[in-house]
Design a protein around this motif. Structure first.
Motif, PDB file in Angstrom:
ATOM      1  N   TYR A 268      63.535   3.753   0.531  1.00  0.00           N
ATOM      2  CA  TYR A 268      62.470   4.456   1.238  1.00  0.00           C
ATOM      3  C   TYR A 268      62.148   3.633   2.479  1.00  0.00           C
ATOM      4  O   TYR A 268      61.672   2.508   2.371  1.00  0.00           O
ATOM      5  CB  TYR A 268      61.239   4.604   0.340  1.00  0.00           C
ATOM      6  CG  TYR A 268      61.556   5.369  -0.924  1.00  0.00           C
ATOM      7  CD1 TYR A 268      61.582   6.757  -0.911  1.00  0.00           C
ATOM      8  CD2 TYR A 268      61.869   4.702  -2.105  1.00  0.00           C
ATOM      9  CE1 TYR A 268      61.891   7.474  -2.055  1.00  0.00           C
ATOM     10  CE2 TYR A 268      62.191   5.404  -3.254  1.00  0.00           C
ATOM     11  CZ  TYR A 268      62.194   6.788  -3.225  1.00  0.00           C
ATOM     12  OH  TYR A 268      62.520   7.486  -4.354  1.00  0.00           O
TER      13      TYR A 268
ATOM     14  N   ARG B  17      47.813   7.157   8.663  1.00  0.00           N
ATOM     15  CA  ARG B  17      48.456   8.010   7.662  1.00  0.00           C
ATOM     16  C   ARG B  17      49.512   7.236   6.876  1.00  0.00           C
ATOM     17  O   ARG B  17      49.647   7.396   5.664  1.00  0.00           O
ATOM     18  CB  ARG B  17      49.073   9.253   8.316  1.00  0.00           C
ATOM     19  CG  ARG B  17      48.038  10.274   8.783  1.00  0.00           C
ATOM     20  CD  ARG B  17      48.668  11.598   9.188  1.00  0.00           C
ATOM     21  NE  ARG B  17      49.671  11.479  10.234  1.00  0.00           N
ATOM     22  CZ  ARG B  17      49.414  11.447  11.549  1.00  0.00           C
ATOM     23  NH1 ARG B  17      48.159  11.517  11.969  1.00  0.00           N
ATOM     24  NH2 ARG B  17      50.385  11.359  12.424  1.00  0.00           N
ATOM     25  N   MET B  18      50.257   6.375   7.567  1.00  0.00           N
ATOM     26  CA  MET B  18      51.305   5.623   6.885  1.00  0.00           C
ATOM     27  C   MET B  18      50.725   4.561   5.959  1.00  0.00           C
ATOM     28  O   MET B  18      51.269   4.323   4.874  1.00  0.00           O
ATOM     29  CB  MET B  18      52.283   4.991   7.874  1.00  0.00           C
ATOM     30  CG  MET B  18      53.552   4.490   7.189  1.00  0.00           C
ATOM     31  SD  MET B  18      54.816   3.872   8.290  1.00  0.00           S
ATOM     32  CE  MET B  18      55.418   5.385   9.005  1.00  0.00           C
TER      33      MET B  18
ATOM     34  N   LYS C  78      49.078   7.893  13.356  1.00  0.00           N
ATOM     35  CA  LYS C  78      50.267   7.750  12.512  1.00  0.00           C
ATOM     36  C   LYS C  78      50.139   6.491  11.654  1.00  0.00           C
ATOM     37  O   LYS C  78      50.500   6.493  10.481  1.00  0.00           O
ATOM     38  CB  LYS C  78      51.524   7.694  13.377  1.00  0.00           C
ATOM     39  CG  LYS C  78      52.790   7.624  12.570  1.00  0.00           C
ATOM     40  CD  LYS C  78      54.029   7.691  13.420  1.00  0.00           C
ATOM     41  CE  LYS C  78      55.257   7.654  12.527  1.00  0.00           C
ATOM     42  NZ  LYS C  78      56.493   7.754  13.253  1.00  0.00           N
TER      43      LYS C  78
ATOM     44  N   TYR D 143      60.325   2.977   6.240  1.00  0.00           N
ATOM     45  CA  TYR D 143      59.111   3.258   6.996  1.00  0.00           C
ATOM     46  C   TYR D 143      59.256   2.656   8.390  1.00  0.00           C
ATOM     47  O   TYR D 143      59.542   1.474   8.530  1.00  0.00           O
ATOM     48  CB  TYR D 143      57.888   2.663   6.281  1.00  0.00           C
ATOM     49  CG  TYR D 143      57.686   3.265   4.916  1.00  0.00           C
ATOM     50  CD1 TYR D 143      56.993   4.459   4.755  1.00  0.00           C
ATOM     51  CD2 TYR D 143      58.221   2.657   3.780  1.00  0.00           C
ATOM     52  CE1 TYR D 143      56.819   5.021   3.503  1.00  0.00           C
ATOM     53  CE2 TYR D 143      58.056   3.218   2.524  1.00  0.00           C
ATOM     54  CZ  TYR D 143      57.351   4.407   2.391  1.00  0.00           C
ATOM     55  OH  TYR D 143      57.191   4.969   1.153  1.00  0.00           O
TER      56      TYR D 143
ATOM     57  N   GLU E 258      48.019   4.821   4.262  1.00  0.00           N
ATOM     58  CA  GLU E 258      47.619   5.578   3.069  1.00  0.00           C
ATOM     59  C   GLU E 258      48.838   5.981   2.237  1.00  0.00           C
ATOM     60  O   GLU E 258      48.842   5.844   1.013  1.00  0.00           O
ATOM     61  CB  GLU E 258      46.831   6.821   3.465  1.00  0.00           C
ATOM     62  CG  GLU E 258      46.334   7.606   2.265  1.00  0.00           C
ATOM     63  CD  GLU E 258      45.529   8.825   2.670  1.00  0.00           C
ATOM     64  OE1 GLU E 258      45.651   9.845   1.978  1.00  0.00           O
ATOM     65  OE2 GLU E 258      44.783   8.761   3.668  1.00  0.00           O
ATOM     66  N   GLN E 259      49.877   6.454   2.888  1.00  0.00           N
ATOM     67  CA  GLN E 259      51.089   6.899   2.195  1.00  0.00           C
ATOM     68  C   GLN E 259      51.728   5.742   1.416  1.00  0.00           C
ATOM     69  O   GLN E 259      52.063   5.887   0.242  1.00  0.00           O
ATOM     70  CB  GLN E 259      52.083   7.468   3.216  1.00  0.00           C
ATOM     71  CG  GLN E 259      53.389   7.921   2.627  1.00  0.00           C
ATOM     72  CD  GLN E 259      54.389   8.338   3.703  1.00  0.00           C
ATOM     73  OE1 GLN E 259      54.239   8.013   4.873  1.00  0.00           O
ATOM     74  NE2 GLN E 259      55.405   9.056   3.298  1.00  0.00           N
ATOM     75  N   VAL E 260      51.896   4.591   2.057  1.00  0.00           N
ATOM     76  CA  VAL E 260      52.524   3.441   1.398  1.00  0.00           C
ATOM     77  C   VAL E 260      51.618   2.914   0.289  1.00  0.00           C
ATOM     78  O   VAL E 260      52.098   2.548  -0.787  1.00  0.00           O
ATOM     79  CB  VAL E 260      52.882   2.330   2.413  1.00  0.00           C
ATOM     80  CG1 VAL E 260      53.420   1.094   1.706  1.00  0.00           C
ATOM     81  CG2 VAL E 260      53.888   2.844   3.429  1.00  0.00           C
TER      82      VAL E 260
ATOM     83  N   ILE F 125      49.610   4.582  -1.617  1.00  0.00           N
ATOM     84  CA  ILE F 125      49.757   5.472  -2.774  1.00  0.00           C
ATOM     85  C   ILE F 125      51.046   5.150  -3.528  1.00  0.00           C
ATOM     86  O   ILE F 125      51.056   5.067  -4.756  1.00  0.00           O
ATOM     87  CB  ILE F 125      49.718   6.954  -2.334  1.00  0.00           C
ATOM     88  CG1 ILE F 125      48.294   7.320  -1.901  1.00  0.00           C
ATOM     89  CG2 ILE F 125      50.193   7.875  -3.457  1.00  0.00           C
ATOM     90  CD1 ILE F 125      48.188   8.666  -1.206  1.00  0.00           C
ATOM     91  N   VAL F 126      52.125   4.926  -2.799  1.00  0.00           N
ATOM     92  CA  VAL F 126      53.415   4.583  -3.421  1.00  0.00           C
ATOM     93  C   VAL F 126      53.289   3.275  -4.196  1.00  0.00           C
ATOM     94  O   VAL F 126      53.728   3.178  -5.346  1.00  0.00           O
ATOM     95  CB  VAL F 126      54.529   4.485  -2.353  1.00  0.00           C
ATOM     96  CG1 VAL F 126      55.794   3.850  -2.917  1.00  0.00           C
ATOM     97  CG2 VAL F 126      54.835   5.859  -1.772  1.00  0.00           C
TER      98      VAL F 126
END
Length: 170
Positions: A65, A91-92, A88, A67, A94-96, A98-99
């Motif tokens: 994955y 958002r990233m 951006k 980024y 937050e996305q990472v 969560i992962v």
């Protein structure tokens, strides 16, 4: 006797060719990749990071994955305004996060890179906050960036139990 001579005539060229074959030198160190000089050339940076990711896949048995943050990722664009009023970068993170909080299975790799190494390092450190000590046990995290950012990223990633690999973007 005649059969022996025929057999010898057929095998002699192969034996001589094999004996004279020059061996290629074994490459012990992989060729050094060079980071693009233009920090705003997203296509060149993505290609470079893809090559570095492929060169560092050893031990990865599942998914990668990746980024990527371009320059000025923390500047609110008109598209950001129209969507959710977050950059951006936000958002990233937050996305990472969560992962990482959901954990990453062994054999997977998270790869991070950007022409703005400091901003990507900020993202990784922020996204890994609150991770369980073994959230990434058996997985790999690759950071491609500046040496000045290595230690703080390493501390955040290793606290989550991942195998950390750093590649200096030169």
């Amino acid at each position: 006797m005649k059969r022996v001579l025929i057999l010898f005539a057929l095998l002699a060229p192969m034996v001589l060719t094999t004996a004279c074959k020059k061996e290629e030198p074994v490459q012990t160190e992989r060729q050094r990749l060079t980071a693009p000089s233009d920090p705003r050339d997203d296509n060149a940076w993505k290609a470079y990071l893809g090559q570095e990711i492929n060169a560092n896949r050893a031990g990865v048995t599942d998914n990668v994955y990746s980024y990527y943050l371009g320059m000025d990722s923390d500047v609110l664009t008109p598209e950001d305004e129209a969507a959710d009023k977050r950059t951006k970068y936000q958002r990233m993170v937050e996305q990472v996060n969560i992962v990482v909080l959901r954990t990453v299975l062994p054999g997977n790799m998270l790869a991070f890179g950007s022409p703005d190494s400091s901003k990507m390092a900020d993202l990784i450190v922020a996204a890994f906050q609150g991770a369980e000590p073994n959230a990434l046990k058996g997985s790999k995290v690759l950071f491609i960036g500046a040496a000045a950012d290595n230690d703080r990223v390493k501390a955040a990633v290793e606290a989550a139990g991942a195998n950390y690999v750093f590649v200096e973007a030169k």
